[in-house]
Write a protein that holds these residues in place. Structure first.
Motif, PDB file in Angstrom:
ATOM      1  N   GLN A 256       4.445  -3.672  -2.853  1.00  0.00           N
ATOM      2  CA  GLN A 256       3.661  -4.402  -1.845  1.00  0.00           C
ATOM      3  C   GLN A 256       2.184  -4.436  -2.225  1.00  0.00           C
ATOM      4  O   GLN A 256       1.534  -5.491  -2.136  1.00  0.00           O
ATOM      5  N   LEU A 257       1.650  -3.282  -2.628  1.00  0.00           N
ATOM      6  CA  LEU A 257       0.245  -3.222  -3.022  1.00  0.00           C
ATOM      7  C   LEU A 257      -0.012  -4.079  -4.252  1.00  0.00           C
ATOM      8  O   LEU A 257      -1.047  -4.745  -4.349  1.00  0.00           O
TER       9      LEU A 257
ATOM     10  N   SER B 297       1.520  -6.802  -5.121  1.00  0.00           N
ATOM     11  CA  SER B 297       1.523  -8.219  -4.750  1.00  0.00           C
ATOM     12  C   SER B 297       0.200  -8.649  -4.117  1.00  0.00           C
ATOM     13  O   SER B 297      -0.140  -9.831  -4.108  1.00  0.00           O
ATOM     14  N   LYS B 298      -0.576  -7.677  -3.614  1.00  0.00           N
ATOM     15  CA  LYS B 298      -1.885  -7.953  -3.015  1.00  0.00           C
ATOM     16  C   LYS B 298      -3.034  -7.655  -3.970  1.00  0.00           C
ATOM     17  O   LYS B 298      -4.198  -7.732  -3.592  1.00  0.00           O
TER      18      LYS B 298
ATOM     19  N   GLN C 260      -3.777  -4.694  -5.151  1.00  0.00           N
ATOM     20  CA  GLN C 260      -4.393  -3.423  -4.796  1.00  0.00           C
ATOM     21  C   GLN C 260      -3.834  -2.244  -5.597  1.00  0.00           C
ATOM     22  O   GLN C 260      -4.418  -1.173  -5.585  1.00  0.00           O
TER      23      GLN C 260
ATOM     24  N   GLU D 131      -9.584   0.380   4.939  1.00  0.00           N
ATOM     25  CA  GLU D 131      -8.409  -0.185   4.288  1.00  0.00           C
ATOM     26  C   GLU D 131      -7.662   0.896   3.505  1.00  0.00           C
ATOM     27  O   GLU D 131      -6.436   0.940   3.502  1.00  0.00           O
TER      28      GLU D 131
END
Length: 118
Positions: free
Chosen positions: A32-33, A35-36, A38, A88
């Motif tokens: 998930q990170l 894909s962003k 991060q 964040e």
């Protein structure tokens, strides 16, 4: 800004089945990170009994086995992330499975000139 999320917990807090589930959940969070934009790195660590410590005093290396200090929680793994700010980074740390049974320490990473790019 880069943040290092250090995951501390009692090494015996999870059963082998729970540990494997934690690894799967951590890999999903890393995806998930990623894909962003991060995600930078993550890894669990071998048990603290496999640790080796090196200290240099007066030019002499002192090598000892095991953890540096006896504590209730040990460093079990980490995430290295990009986050806009501490808020964040806190939100991401709260998603780490180890946070449910241990502690996630958030440390901003200093940028040092002259280091090689990953």
């Amino acid at each position: 800004m880069k943040y290092l999320l250090l995951i501390y917990m009692d090494e015996n807090a999870l059963s082998e089945t729970e540990r494997e589930k934690c690894y799967v959940e951590s890999a999903q969070l890393a995806q998930q990170l990623s894909s962003k934009g991060q995600y930078l790195a993550t890894a669990p660590l071998h048990p603290v009994a496999t640790a080796t410590n090196v200290r240099v005093r007066e030019g002499n290396s002192l090598v000892t086995d095991g953890p540096f200090a006896e504590t209730r929680e040990q460093l079990g793994g980490f995430f290295l992330i990009n986050a806009q700010d501490l808020d964040e980074a806190i939100a991401i740390a709260a998603q780490i499975p180890g946070a449910r049974v241990g502690t996630v320490e958030i440390r901003p990473v200093l940028e040092v000139a002259g280091l090689p790019e990953p």
